[in-house]
Write an enzyme that holds these catalytic residues in place. Sequence first.
Site, PDB file in Angstrom:
ATOM      1  N   GLU A   1      -5.639   3.063   6.698  1.00  0.00           N
ATOM      2  CA  GLU A   1      -5.048   3.004   5.384  1.00  0.00           C
ATOM      3  C   GLU A   1      -5.713   4.239   4.632  1.00  0.00           C
ATOM      4  OE1 GLU A   1      -5.766  -0.544   3.034  1.00  0.00           O
ATOM      5  OE2 GLU A   1      -6.715   0.725   1.610  1.00  0.00           O
TER       6      GLU A   1
ATOM      7  N   ARG B   1       0.773  -1.044  -0.029  1.00  0.00           N
ATOM      8  CA  ARG B   1      -0.017  -0.104  -0.114  1.00  0.00           C
ATOM      9  C   ARG B   1       0.938   1.318  -0.023  1.00  0.00           C
ATOM     10  NH1 ARG B   1      -3.205  -3.426  -0.940  1.00  0.00           N
ATOM     11  NH2 ARG B   1      -5.270  -3.730   0.194  1.00  0.00           N
TER      12      ARG B   1
ATOM     13  N   SER C   1     -11.012  -0.976   3.254  1.00  0.00           N
ATOM     14  CA  SER C   1     -10.304  -1.311   4.419  1.00  0.00           C
ATOM     15  C   SER C   1     -10.139  -0.184   5.264  1.00  0.00           C
ATOM     16  CB  SER C   1      -9.127  -2.333   4.238  1.00  0.00           C
ATOM     17  OG  SER C   1      -9.325  -3.615   3.530  1.00  0.00           O
TER      18      SER C   1
END
Length: 304
Positions: free
Chosen positions: A300, A179, A230
């Site tokens: 995130e 990520r 998420s």
Amino acid sequence: MMDTLQKNRLQELADNPIQWQCPLREYTSFGVGGPAEALVTVESSKELQQLIHFFAEENIAWRVIGRGTNILVKDSGFEGAALVLSGDFKKINVEEREHAVVIQAGAGHSLSKLSSMCLESGYTGLEFAIGIPGSVGGAVSMNAGAWGGSIADILLELELVTATTIENYQHEQLQFDYRTLIIPNREVYAITSATVVLQRKDPEEIRATCHDYLEKRRQTQPSGFGNAGSFFKNPQGDSAGRLIDLSGLKGVKVGDAEVSTKHANFIINRGRASAEDILQLMDLVIGKVYRQTGIRLEPEVKIW
Ligand code: EPU
């Protein structure tokens, strides 16, 4: 806050009418958040460069909003300019080569739609992206991924714009992590396009894989309520969803923000949540998971 002179200058530089004090809740999948001082729809790299140059000179904060699927805008809003990439940034160019297909996609294009187009055309490599709701630029900037695949696997090249330059970077010049994308020596930039390399394959096989991914997503992830995918990054070797679930937090609420009962790493907006509700729930989750497991979760989702 921008003063009148700055506002006038910004409107002169922009090709489209600027929306002042534009509510960002309408631009985010969470459906929360206050206004951006200015919402600017940008259509070309040249225009974007002039705007970034102006923002740097005037010390005005700016960000690209993408499709707003991985951000949480505070209730107080964003003091600065939110940029929406349209026009040239929505274009796609497909180049069929002997052993591969090379696609250049503008940063404002939908990643999932690109994945669907590849499915229809029989190009393999982007199946993992089916159902990921973000933009190409957003996905590249955070090396989005799912089902073991990520942008890093297929990215050949990207284009970005800074205050003074339009630059191209090859895959080997970039650093990818989970990520994360790091562009050496560059901090202030906007990604404007991505070039990916794919292979040819029987569309029916691609369709079967995509169908499988969408079905898994449907079974394990919530839909129908505002969310940003998420919420937390997975800690190394573990899963944020598993840890939150283990900490007994499924269904816990602050106002109308709730830890999804379907997947614990999703915070959902049951209708009237404020950004503050979501932030408080985030803190509650981080605190409880830390006390239960000793692991500190990191969002995130980008907080504006
Ligand atoms: N789990 C639980 N309880 C839950 C949720 C999950 O125990 O409430 C367990 C599952 O049983 C499984 C493990 O946690 O053993 C991992 O869960 P899952 O397979 O759902 O994957 P994930 O790690 O939570 C990641 C990505 C998703 C992506 C899926 C599928 C992150 C933070 N998330 O989820 O990406 O769709 O894998 O590949 O890396 C996103 O980034 O927004 C996103 C949705």
